[in-house]
Design a protein around this motif. Structure first.
Motif, PDB file in Angstrom:
ATOM      1  N   GLU A 329      37.437  23.619  -3.805  1.00 33.75           N
ATOM      2  CA  GLU A 329      37.921  22.163  -3.594  1.00 33.75           C
ATOM      3  C   GLU A 329      38.783  22.209  -2.348  1.00 33.75           C
ATOM      4  O   GLU A 329      39.497  22.918  -2.102  1.00 33.75           O
ATOM      5  CB  GLU A 329      38.703  21.673  -4.896  1.00 33.75           C
ATOM      6  CG  GLU A 329      38.882  20.547  -5.159  1.00 33.75           C
ATOM      7  CD  GLU A 329      37.861  19.668  -6.110  1.00 33.75           C
ATOM      8  OE1 GLU A 329      37.796  18.637  -6.142  1.00 33.75           O
ATOM      9  OE2 GLU A 329      37.425  20.741  -6.729  1.00 33.75           O
ATOM     10  N   GLY A 330      38.612  21.181  -1.640  1.00 33.46           N
ATOM     11  CA  GLY A 330      39.273  20.844  -0.365  1.00 33.46           C
ATOM     12  C   GLY A 330      39.019  21.585   0.894  1.00 33.46           C
ATOM     13  O   GLY A 330      39.578  21.180   1.752  1.00 33.46           O
ATOM     14  N   VAL A 331      38.137  22.485   0.669  1.00 25.76           N
ATOM     15  CA  VAL A 331      37.482  23.227   1.817  1.00 25.76           C
ATOM     16  C   VAL A 331      36.528  22.635   2.564  1.00 25.76           C
ATOM     17  O   VAL A 331      35.429  22.225   1.788  1.00 25.76           O
ATOM     18  CB  VAL A 331      37.311  24.542   1.543  1.00 25.76           C
ATOM     19  CG1 VAL A 331      36.725  25.497   2.822  1.00 25.76           C
ATOM     20  CG2 VAL A 331      38.638  25.367   1.027  1.00 25.76           C
ATOM     21  N   ASP A 332      36.467  22.494   3.918  1.00 27.93           N
ATOM     22  CA  ASP A 332      35.344  21.922   4.475  1.00 27.93           C
ATOM     23  C   ASP A 332      34.156  23.202   4.847  1.00 27.93           C
ATOM     24  O   ASP A 332      34.640  24.178   5.559  1.00 27.93           O
ATOM     25  CB  ASP A 332      35.772  21.359   5.821  1.00 27.93           C
ATOM     26  CG  ASP A 332      34.551  20.961   6.789  1.00 27.93           C
ATOM     27  OD1 ASP A 332      33.298  21.330   6.460  1.00 27.93           O
ATOM     28  OD2 ASP A 332      34.871  20.051   7.724  1.00 27.93           O
ATOM     29  N   GLY A 333      33.386  23.299   3.940  1.00 25.27           N
ATOM     30  CA  GLY A 333      32.305  24.442   4.121  1.00 25.27           C
ATOM     31  C   GLY A 333      31.648  24.791   5.488  1.00 25.27           C
ATOM     32  O   GLY A 333      31.712  25.944   5.668  1.00 25.27           O
ATOM     33  N   GLU A 334      31.538  23.682   6.072  1.00 28.55           N
ATOM     34  CA  GLU A 334      30.687  23.557   7.379  1.00 28.55           C
ATOM     35  C   GLU A 334      31.649  24.142   8.421  1.00 28.55           C
ATOM     36  O   GLU A 334      31.440  25.369   9.292  1.00 28.55           O
ATOM     37  CB  GLU A 334      29.885  22.586   7.784  1.00 28.55           C
ATOM     38  CG  GLU A 334      28.661  22.166   6.864  1.00 28.55           C
ATOM     39  CD  GLU A 334      27.843  23.396   7.095  1.00 28.55           C
ATOM     40  OE1 GLU A 334      27.021  23.585   8.337  1.00 28.55           O
ATOM     41  OE2 GLU A 334      27.601  24.064   6.154  1.00 28.55           O
TER      42      GLU A 334
END
Lengths: 410, 410
Positions: A329-334
């Motif tokens: 949650e809250g992390v920009d995977g790209e």
């Protein structure tokens, strides 16, 4: 005129579900000077490769050879050769590559029935068998290892049911061959397609296929001999002939047989790579290779878990060689993926469709599947997550993986 | 378990119409470690390769990229994408590979009209144009350089006629690209397919294609977006969609466009080879390269003639890069070929169908097309013919070729 610079690709640690890193011995094989396609030395290499492929597919099938193209060329060759327009084709789908089978079957003019499973799970073979009983398919086509969701589908029960109902079973084993068991004969699979750029660690470019006498009987009925190569005899022509020249397995097997009936010009350097890659696989041994893939998966999963990351999907059907991680949650995977690539030189994958942005996919395949890569990735992922403001317990991931390795008798 | 030996192919002098010898720099390129398919470095190499292919095809077309397969994969991709079932396709045939076009068009469900020319000759463009006027084809498909007979077909007049009649012209330039002029735009060719393993001297495995906006308009009407990749919008589906997934150029161009819509996994190492091979071609320059092919042809023909051998076919339409030699009366052509291969390490080719056993075919293509190869072949052929009891004037072949070379300002 523009001058183009020397080719100079960066060295990458590739932890995706393919293409993955290639053993330097395989890379070297491609740099050998080429032979002519009908040079007896070259046809000798072709024969030897067929022999190796039979070992790889654990089969006594006469036919085991590469289709000259990327993995989906092998899938299309099997389907277009075995599915006549109007044939009833059952396709159980549990991820993106099941949709590809549906797509190709439609293009072949099949009457398709799909079964869909929630992504992250696989089918109980009994569900497939129940659908077979009512739909009475001519063909069942199914993915073995689904890289989009990281799942593996049990096949043996389906193979037996196909035999009993006189249907042909086509299996996409692109992601599994060379990494987890694929038992062509024992599981009664009629046609199997493998991939090179995944657990075999050979560059993308060939698609090994094997098929048995049941499949051959069907495709020979639909075979044509190419115009320009026909001899004097009257050409008896099937009305439902195969709608592709390039993918007509009946013609390909003539080219791979002692008859050597001209078709395409075999990809010389790719065949060298395939032959060398297969040599390394067989030298390691299939059982030892599968055990190696399981060990590194265990270490990777231990490390990810110790970092507080959660895996995606039903654990019962997890595919050894692809580990799907829920993006916290809250992390920009790209952004994390980009940082891993640009700063750490490591590539991991995103996913498709409904899973895009929800999971990362980490491959532990073939030559990429080794201790130093797993440790490197865990350390780098920790660094990238911390840098993106996601609190992970520093150091634990690598230590947990080392614990798994140290616990094994080395 | 059987142990397989190290790969160790012999060094050959390959003077066939392909596959031919490969420049060591191209072989080396394949030994570079691989990049992932969506790695920005790799997509950069893809873009650069497209740019190089536009120069090679002498075109401003937006689309110029390789199909991942051997040469006929490019032909099938162009035909299956551009020929809708029921389309009227005109195919002028002057050798084996014209029959292949007929074969593929039939498999596409086309209504085909063929024109046949005696082998060894080509068409006067006016003959093709006359047939177009009565048949009114949607598509004309024709071979540019026919390796089976060693002929080259003039195309410019046919291109203009296709434009006037609103037909699309598909050209098989597999044997000519990189060896003799192929003027995509100037000759008004709508789709052109090149081969790698001939005058480009890249191993077999990719099929560069280019097509213009007229061709694109047609194939986009027949394109599908793959199941599993479709987004929310309603999928408007053409009824006559392309019957192949692998060869649907509309999907391939999405993969080669900035959109990078996933299709196959691009053949990494083959693309390295293609990029390096194209770099060498463009560094030499197309004009200089064509002149080089013409020079070595001249020396070869001078040598063969001095030995008393006769060439096959109409001299007006001789293809620079393939020289067809009539096997002298009383000589067993296959025995001579075998001796050349086994004793001298040189490969030349036989031919197909009606020409089998009647002619030898000698290629002077790409990296194989060089002075020391021509001289080596002439000397060896003399030796083999004498050994087979055929009287040839000893020494004259090599001397005649040397005369040609010495007469040029070096």
């Amino acid at each position: 005129m523009k001058r183009y610079e020397d080719l100079s690709p960066s060295l990458r640690c590739i932890m995706t579900p393919g293409p993955v890193e290639v053993d330097p011995r395989v890379l070297r094989a491609m740099s050998f000077p080429v032979l002519g396609q009908f040079d007896p030395e070259f046809t000798g290499i072709m024969n030897e490769t067929m022999e190796m492929l039979r070992e790889l597919f654990v089969t006594d099938n006469q036919w085991a050879f590469p289709v000259d193209g990327t993995s989906r060329s092998g899938i299309e060759a099997a389907m277009v050769s075995l599915i006549a327009p109007g044939d009833r084709v059952l396709i159980p789908i549990f991820g993106r590559f099941g949709h590809l089978l549906h797509e190709i079957a439609e293009r072949c003019g099949a009457e398709v029935l799909t079964l869909e499973k929630e992504w992250g799970c696989v089918f109980d073979p009994e569900e497939v068998i129940a659908a077979m009983k009512s739909f009475k398919p001519d063909i069942v086509a199914i993915v073995h290892g689904e890289t989009s969701t990281g799942r593996v589908q049990p096949l043996a029960g389906i193979g037996r049911a196909c035999r009993e109902q006189d249907a042909l079973l086509i299996v996409d084993a692109v992601a599994t061959i060379g990494g987890v068991p694929v038992e062509t004969d024992a599981w009664l699979l009629d046609a199997v397609i493998g991939g090179t750029q995944k657990c075999l660690s050979i560059p993308s470019g060939m698609a090994p296929v094997t098929y048995n006498a049941r499949a051959e009987a069907k495709l020979l009925k639909r075979k044509r001999v190419e115009r320009g190569l026909r001899t004097g005899e009257v050409q008896v022509e099937a009305l439902d002939f195969v709608r592709s020249n390039y993918f007509d397995l009946g013609m390909l097997q003539d080219y791979w047989s002692p008859q050597r009936l001209n078709h395409h010009t075999e990809m010389t350097s790719m065949l060298y790579a395939l032959r060398e890659g297969l040599r390394l696989v067989l030298e390691e041994g299939l059982e030892a290779r599968h055990a190696r893939h399981a060990l590194h998966e265990e270490a990777l999963v231990a490390g990810l878990t110790a970092m507080g990351l959660k895996l995606y999907g039903d654990p019962q059907s997890k595919l050894t060689v692809v580990t799907c991680v829920l993006i916290p949650e809250g992390v920009d995977g790209e952004a994390v993926r980009t940082m891993l690539l640009e700063r750490f030189g490591i590539e991991i994958a995103s996913s498709f469709g409904p899973l895009k942005g929800r999971i990362w996919r980490i491959g532990t395949m073939g030559f990429s599947c080794r201790e130093n890569n797993v440790l490197r990735l865990l350390g780098a992922l920790e660094g990238a997550l911390l840098r993106h403001g996601h609190a992970v317990p520093a150091g634990l991931g690598v230590q947990a993986a080392l614990d798994v390795y140290d616990a094994k008798v080395r």
